[in-house]
Write a protein that holds these residues in place. Structure first.
Motif, PDB file in Angstrom:
ATOM      1  N   LEU A  28       0.822  -1.215   0.000  1.00 13.90           N
ATOM      2  CA  LEU A  28       0.000   0.000   0.000  1.00 13.90           C
ATOM      3  C   LEU A  28       0.857   1.267   0.000  1.00 13.90           C
ATOM      4  CD1 LEU A  28      -2.729  -1.292   2.413  1.00 13.90           C
ATOM      5  CD2 LEU A  28      -3.104  -0.605   0.050  1.00 13.90           C
ATOM      6  N   GLY A  29       2.104   1.143   0.405  1.00 12.94           N
ATOM      7  CA  GLY A  29       3.059   2.247   0.253  1.00 12.94           C
ATOM      8  C   GLY A  29       3.191   3.216   1.403  1.00 12.94           C
ATOM      9  N   SER A  30       2.224   3.285   2.313  1.00 17.09           N
ATOM     10  CA  SER A  30       2.370   4.215   3.439  1.00 17.09           C
ATOM     11  C   SER A  30       1.574   3.723   4.643  1.00 17.09           C
ATOM     12  CB  SER A  30       1.855   5.607   3.055  1.00 17.09           C
ATOM     13  OG  SER A  30       0.446   5.575   2.972  1.00 17.09           O
ATOM     14  N   SER A  31       1.946   4.242   5.811  1.00 16.32           N
ATOM     15  CA  SER A  31       1.234   3.870   7.039  1.00 16.32           C
ATOM     16  C   SER A  31      -0.217   4.328   6.975  1.00 16.32           C
ATOM     17  CB  SER A  31       1.881   4.532   8.247  1.00 16.32           C
ATOM     18  OG  SER A  31       3.176   4.081   8.392  1.00 16.32           O
ATOM     19  N   GLU A  32      -0.439   5.513   6.353  1.00 12.64           N
ATOM     20  CA  GLU A  32      -1.814   6.053   6.255  1.00 12.64           C
ATOM     21  C   GLU A  32      -2.690   5.112   5.430  1.00 12.64           C
ATOM     22  OE1 GLU A  32       0.928   7.936   5.682  1.00 12.64           O
ATOM     23  OE2 GLU A  32       0.800   9.119   7.524  1.00 12.64           O
ATOM     24  N   ALA A  33      -2.172   4.694   4.273  1.00 15.38           N
ATOM     25  CA  ALA A  33      -2.945   3.813   3.396  1.00 15.38           C
ATOM     26  C   ALA A  33      -3.192   2.463   4.080  1.00 15.38           C
ATOM     27  CB  ALA A  33      -2.202   3.611   2.082  1.00 15.38           C
ATOM     28  N   PHE A  34      -2.191   2.008   4.816  1.00 19.92           N
ATOM     29  CA  PHE A  34      -2.283   0.740   5.554  1.00 19.92           C
ATOM     30  C   PHE A  34      -3.414   0.817   6.589  1.00 19.92           C
ATOM     31  CE2 PHE A  34      -0.495  -1.557   9.391  1.00 19.92           C
ATOM     32  CZ  PHE A  34      -0.576  -2.844   8.896  1.00 19.92           C
ATOM     33  N   GLU A  35      -3.418   1.882   7.367  1.00 21.30           N
ATOM     34  CA  GLU A  35      -4.454   2.015   8.396  1.00 21.30           C
ATOM     35  C   GLU A  35      -5.828   2.279   7.781  1.00 21.30           C
ATOM     36  OE1 GLU A  35      -3.412   4.621  11.598  1.00 21.30           O
ATOM     37  OE2 GLU A  35      -1.854   3.243  12.304  1.00 21.30           O
ATOM     38  N   ASP A  36      -5.866   3.035   6.702  1.00 20.93           N
ATOM     39  CA  ASP A  36      -7.151   3.295   6.024  1.00 20.93           C
ATOM     40  C   ASP A  36      -7.788   1.997   5.566  1.00 20.93           C
ATOM     41  OD1 ASP A  36      -7.000   5.952   6.393  1.00 20.93           O
ATOM     42  OD2 ASP A  36      -6.478   6.475   4.323  1.00 20.93           O
ATOM     43  N   ARG A  37      -6.949   1.117   5.001  1.00 20.97           N
ATOM     44  CA  ARG A  37      -7.461  -0.167   4.497  1.00 20.97           C
ATOM     45  C   ARG A  37      -7.984  -1.020   5.668  1.00 20.97           C
ATOM     46  NH1 ARG A  37     -10.386  -2.892   1.697  1.00 20.97           N
ATOM     47  NH2 ARG A  37      -9.801  -4.999   1.156  1.00 20.97           N
ATOM     48  N   ILE A  38      -7.230  -1.036   6.758  1.00 24.21           N
ATOM     49  CA  ILE A  38      -7.690  -1.807   7.929  1.00 24.21           C
ATOM     50  C   ILE A  38      -9.018  -1.235   8.428  1.00 24.21           C
ATOM     51  CG2 ILE A  38      -7.189  -2.447  10.332  1.00 24.21           C
ATOM     52  CD1 ILE A  38      -4.239  -2.558   9.616  1.00 24.21           C
ATOM     53  N   ARG A  39      -9.083   0.100   8.509  1.00 25.56           N
ATOM     54  CA  ARG A  39     -10.327   0.717   9.006  1.00 25.56           C
ATOM     55  C   ARG A  39     -11.502   0.425   8.093  1.00 25.56           C
ATOM     56  NH1 ARG A  39      -9.059   6.480  11.885  1.00 25.56           N
ATOM     57  NH2 ARG A  39     -11.314   6.477  12.061  1.00 25.56           N
ATOM     58  N   SER A  40     -11.283   0.434   6.762  1.00 27.59           N
ATOM     59  CA  SER A  40     -12.410   0.124   5.869  1.00 27.59           C
ATOM     60  C   SER A  40     -12.868  -1.313   6.067  1.00 27.59           C
ATOM     61  CB  SER A  40     -12.087   0.275   4.383  1.00 27.59           C
ATOM     62  OG  SER A  40     -11.137   1.185   4.153  1.00 27.59           O
ATOM     63  N   LEU A  41     -11.912  -2.228   6.243  1.00 23.67           N
ATOM     64  CA  LEU A  41     -12.309  -3.625   6.450  1.00 23.67           C
ATOM     65  C   LEU A  41     -13.085  -3.787   7.759  1.00 23.67           C
ATOM     66  CD1 LEU A  41      -9.095  -5.482   5.263  1.00 23.67           C
ATOM     67  CD2 LEU A  41     -11.379  -5.757   4.280  1.00 23.67           C
ATOM     68  N   LEU A  42     -12.636  -3.083   8.790  1.00 17.20           N
ATOM     69  CA  LEU A  42     -13.337  -3.167  10.077  1.00 17.20           C
ATOM     70  C   LEU A  42     -14.755  -2.594   9.942  1.00 17.20           C
ATOM     71  CD1 LEU A  42     -10.405  -2.044  12.437  1.00 17.20           C
ATOM     72  CD2 LEU A  42     -11.298  -4.371  12.181  1.00 17.20           C
ATOM     73  N   ASP A  43     -14.865  -1.488   9.205  1.00 19.91           N
ATOM     74  CA  ASP A  43     -16.174  -0.848   8.981  1.00 19.91           C
ATOM     75  C   ASP A  43     -17.096  -1.744   8.169  1.00 19.91           C
ATOM     76  OD1 ASP A  43     -15.429   1.331  10.327  1.00 19.91           O
ATOM     77  OD2 ASP A  43     -15.327   2.702   8.601  1.00 19.91           O
ATOM     78  N   GLU A  44     -16.564  -2.215   7.026  1.00 17.78           N
ATOM     79  CA  GLU A  44     -17.375  -3.077   6.135  1.00 17.78           C
ATOM     80  C   GLU A  44     -17.924  -4.282   6.880  1.00 17.78           C
ATOM     81  OE1 GLU A  44     -14.878  -4.429   2.909  1.00 17.78           O
ATOM     82  OE2 GLU A  44     -14.505  -2.339   2.326  1.00 17.78           O
ATOM     83  N   ASN A  45     -17.110  -4.812   7.800  1.00 20.50           N
ATOM     84  CA  ASN A  45     -17.514  -6.012   8.529  1.00 20.50           C
ATOM     85  C   ASN A  45     -18.172  -5.689   9.872  1.00 20.50           C
ATOM     86  OD1 ASN A  45     -16.456  -8.587   7.018  1.00 20.50           O
ATOM     87  ND2 ASN A  45     -14.926  -6.972   6.735  1.00 20.50           N
ATOM     88  N   LYS A  46     -18.462  -4.401  10.065  1.00 22.68           N
ATOM     89  CA  LYS A  46     -19.152  -3.929  11.274  1.00 22.68           C
ATOM     90  C   LYS A  46     -18.525  -4.471  12.562  1.00 22.68           C
ATOM     91  CE  LYS A  46     -23.687  -3.078   9.254  1.00 22.68           C
ATOM     92  NZ  LYS A  46     -23.301  -3.211   7.832  1.00 22.68           N
TER      93      LYS A  46
END
Ligand code: GRF
Length: 203
Positions: A67-85
């Motif tokens: 993903l190239g950066s810590s921000e993108a890494f955390e954003d992706r984790i947060r979206s997965l957590l959100d999507e999966n409620k």
């Protein structure tokens, strides 16, 4: 009261024996106030992914490198957590530091297992075998494990559960690590997750 069963997300990086302890506890009906719905690994070769697959749990790989950066890494984790409620996040041998922004977004909703009795041998640089090396070097006769909430201070969040383990004469870091896992980590992690989920469900 929440209007749905508490949904648990587990973040891993390695062997996943703590994840396995959670899966086993859920199978036995001891972890009953929440359900493991998602496993996220930051390493594609983590054996924890196989454990999730075997248990029929959705598993995702999120690579900081790709993903190239810590921000993108955390954003992706947060979206997965959100999507999966996901309600409750468990760091079970997750070897990446989460930013203050991330931890602030989930107050008292992220748990971590640390292989010592906090406040001993914790904080920056104390991870994996280093923790047990430091305990042996210091010469403590008792060590253990701690489950705590995660906040912006490394290993500094409120303690949820601890268990002591004896250090034996002649212990190597590897031998001590295994004893701490078997006698403390695999016991208190499922118990603490159940406690937090039960409290979360009653809110
Ligand atoms: C455990 O010792 C845990 O305390 C530490 O990392 C290790 C993870 O082991 N934070 P596993 O992946 O659960 O087997």
């Amino acid at each position: 009261m929440t209007d749905h069963p508490v949904r648990i997300g587990v973040l891993v990086s390695g062997g996943g024996t703590n994840l396995q302890a959670l899966i086993n506890s859920q199978k036995k009906g001891e972890l009953k106030s929440g359900k493991i719905e998602l496993v996220i690994s930051n390493r594609s070769d983590a054996y924890a992914l196989k454990r999730a697959e075997k248990a029929g749990i959705r598993a995702e790989i999120v690579s900081k490198k790709k993903l190239g950066s810590s921000e993108a890494f955390e954003d992706r984790i947060r979206s997965l957590l959100d999507e999966n409620k996901i309600d409750i996040i468990v760091l079970a041998g997750f070897m990446a530091i989460l930013s203050e922004d991330f931890t602030r977004a989930y107050p008292k909703r992220i748990l971590n297992i640390h292989p010592s009795l906090i406040p001993s041998f914790c904080g920056k640089g104390y991870y994996g075998l280093h923790v047990h090396e430091a305990a042996l070097e210091y010469g403590v006769k008792v060590t253990g494990a701690t489950v705590h909430f995660v906040n912006e201070i490394p290993d500094g969040g409120e303690i949820i559960m601890q268990k002591a383990v004896a250090v034996h004469e002649g212990d190597t870091p590897e031998v001590l690590q295994k004893r701490v896992m078997r006698l403390a980590e695999w016991k208190i992690l499922p118990a603490a997750v159940e406690k937090v989920c039960a409290e979360y469900a009653s809110k």
